[in-house]
Design a protein around this motif. Structure first.
Motif, short mmCIF file in Angstrom:
data_model
loop_
_atom_site.label_atom_id
_atom_site.label_comp_id
_atom_site.label_asym_id
_atom_site.label_seq_id
_atom_site.Cartn_x
_atom_site.Cartn_y
_atom_site.Cartn_z
N THR A 9 1.17 3.28 16.69
CA THR A 9 0.68 3.99 15.51
C THR A 9 1.31 3.46 14.22
N SER A 10 1.40 2.16 14.06
CA SER A 10 2.02 1.62 12.85
C SER A 10 1.15 1.93 11.62
N MET A 11 1.81 2.02 10.49
CA MET A 11 1.13 2.37 9.24
C MET A 11 0.42 1.15 8.67
N PRO A 12 -0.70 1.37 8.00
CA PRO A 12 -1.39 0.27 7.34
C PRO A 12 -0.58 -0.20 6.13
N ALA A 13 -0.84 -1.41 5.70
CA ALA A 13 -0.13 -1.96 4.54
C ALA A 13 -0.75 -1.49 3.24
N ILE A 14 -1.98 -1.03 3.28
CA ILE A 14 -2.68 -0.65 2.07
C ILE A 14 -3.04 0.84 2.08
N SER A 15 -2.90 1.48 0.95
CA SER A 15 -3.22 2.90 0.83
C SER A 15 -4.72 3.08 0.66
N PRO A 16 -5.26 4.17 1.20
CA PRO A 16 -6.68 4.45 0.97
C PRO A 16 -6.95 4.85 -0.47
N LEU A 17 -5.91 5.00 -1.27
CA LEU A 17 -6.07 5.44 -2.66
C LEU A 17 -5.85 4.32 -3.67
N THR A 18 -5.81 3.07 -3.22
CA THR A 18 -5.55 1.97 -4.14
C THR A 18 -6.77 1.54 -4.93
N GLY A 19 -7.91 2.03 -4.55
CA GLY A 19 -9.14 1.61 -5.22
C GLY A 19 -9.87 0.55 -4.43
N GLU A 20 -9.23 0.06 -3.36
CA GLU A 20 -9.87 -0.90 -2.47
C GLU A 20 -10.22 -0.18 -1.18
N PRO A 21 -11.33 -0.57 -0.56
CA PRO A 21 -11.67 0.07 0.72
C PRO A 21 -10.61 -0.27 1.78
N ILE A 22 -10.21 0.73 2.52
CA ILE A 22 -9.24 0.53 3.60
C ILE A 22 -10.00 0.03 4.83
N LYS A 23 -9.41 -0.90 5.53
CA LYS A 23 -10.04 -1.44 6.74
C LYS A 23 -10.09 -0.37 7.82
N ARG A 24 -11.07 -0.47 8.67
CA ARG A 24 -11.26 0.52 9.75
C ARG A 24 -10.01 0.65 10.62
N ALA A 25 -9.43 -0.46 11.04
CA ALA A 25 -8.24 -0.41 11.90
C ALA A 25 -7.08 0.26 11.18
N ASP A 26 -6.91 -0.03 9.88
CA ASP A 26 -5.85 0.61 9.10
C ASP A 26 -6.09 2.11 8.97
N ALA A 27 -7.35 2.49 8.76
CA ALA A 27 -7.69 3.91 8.65
C ALA A 27 -7.41 4.62 9.97
N GLU A 28 -7.70 3.98 11.07
CA GLU A 28 -7.44 4.59 12.39
C GLU A 28 -5.95 4.75 12.63
N ARG A 29 -5.15 3.75 12.25
CA ARG A 29 -3.69 3.86 12.43
C ARG A 29 -3.13 4.98 11.55
N LEU A 30 -3.55 5.04 10.29
CA LEU A 30 -3.07 6.08 9.38
C LEU A 30 -3.50 7.45 9.89
N ALA A 31 -4.73 7.57 10.36
CA ALA A 31 -5.21 8.85 10.89
C ALA A 31 -4.38 9.28 12.10
N GLY A 32 -3.97 8.33 12.93
CA GLY A 32 -3.13 8.66 14.09
C GLY A 32 -1.79 9.25 13.67
N VAL A 33 -1.18 8.66 12.66
CA VAL A 33 0.11 9.17 12.17
C VAL A 33 -0.09 10.54 11.51
N LEU A 34 -1.14 10.67 10.71
CA LEU A 34 -1.39 11.94 10.04
C LEU A 34 -1.75 13.03 11.05
N LYS A 35 -2.44 12.66 12.12
CA LYS A 35 -2.77 13.63 13.18
C LYS A 35 -1.48 14.16 13.82
N ALA A 36 -0.53 13.27 14.05
CA ALA A 36 0.76 13.70 14.61
C ALA A 36 1.46 14.64 13.64
N PHE A 37 1.31 14.38 12.37
CA PHE A 37 1.95 15.16 11.30
C PHE A 37 1.28 16.52 11.13
N ALA A 38 -0.03 16.58 11.33
CA ALA A 38 -0.84 17.74 10.95
C ALA A 38 -1.00 18.78 12.05
#
Length: 123
Positions: A9-38
């Motif tokens: 569940t490593s974190m993506p290098a880019i934020s979904p809020l940078t103004g650039e589209p986040i890659k699908r794999a990065d979004a899935e990794r971030l969602a996994g960490v946030l799911k653990a958090f939430a």
């Protein structure tokens, strides 16, 4: 432990809020960490561990305050550990858990819009 998370569940290098589209794999990794958090029990675990006198706690320290069984607490601790939010240290027959501050900071940084980040650092 460097970086946030484990290989699972490593974190993506880019934020979904940078103004650039986040890659699908990065979004899935971030969602996994946030799911653990939430999860309410996991948020309480993080709070209990952080507020413990030494900044660490064992399963036995956490079961009564949560009102959950030892296997349930262990399950939640495993999820938080796999997400890289806490680390586990075995000492004899006991395992102690502590927050990984860099993991929490990385999540906060990824979710802080760049304009807010710049303002925050300027203070």
């Amino acid at each position: 432990m460097d970086g946030v998370g484990t290989a699972k569940t490593s974190m993506p290098a880019i934020s979904p809020l940078t103004g650039e589209p986040i890659k699908r794999a990065d979004a899935e990794r971030l969602a996994g960490v946030l799911k653990a958090f939430a999860d309410p029990a996991r948020l309480r675990l993080l709070s209990l561990i952080q507020s413990a006198p030494e900044g660490e706690a064992s399963v036995t320290d956490l079961t009564a305050p949560l009102g959950l069984s030892q296997p349930t607490v262990s399950h939640h601790l495993r999820i938080l550990t796999e997400a890289g939010l806490i680390e586990r240290e075995k000492r004899g027959v006991w395992a102690y858990y502590r927050i990984v501050p860099s993991a929490i900071a990385a999540i906060a940084d990824l979710l802080t819009p760049p304009r807010k980040r710049a303002t925050k650092k300027a203070r």
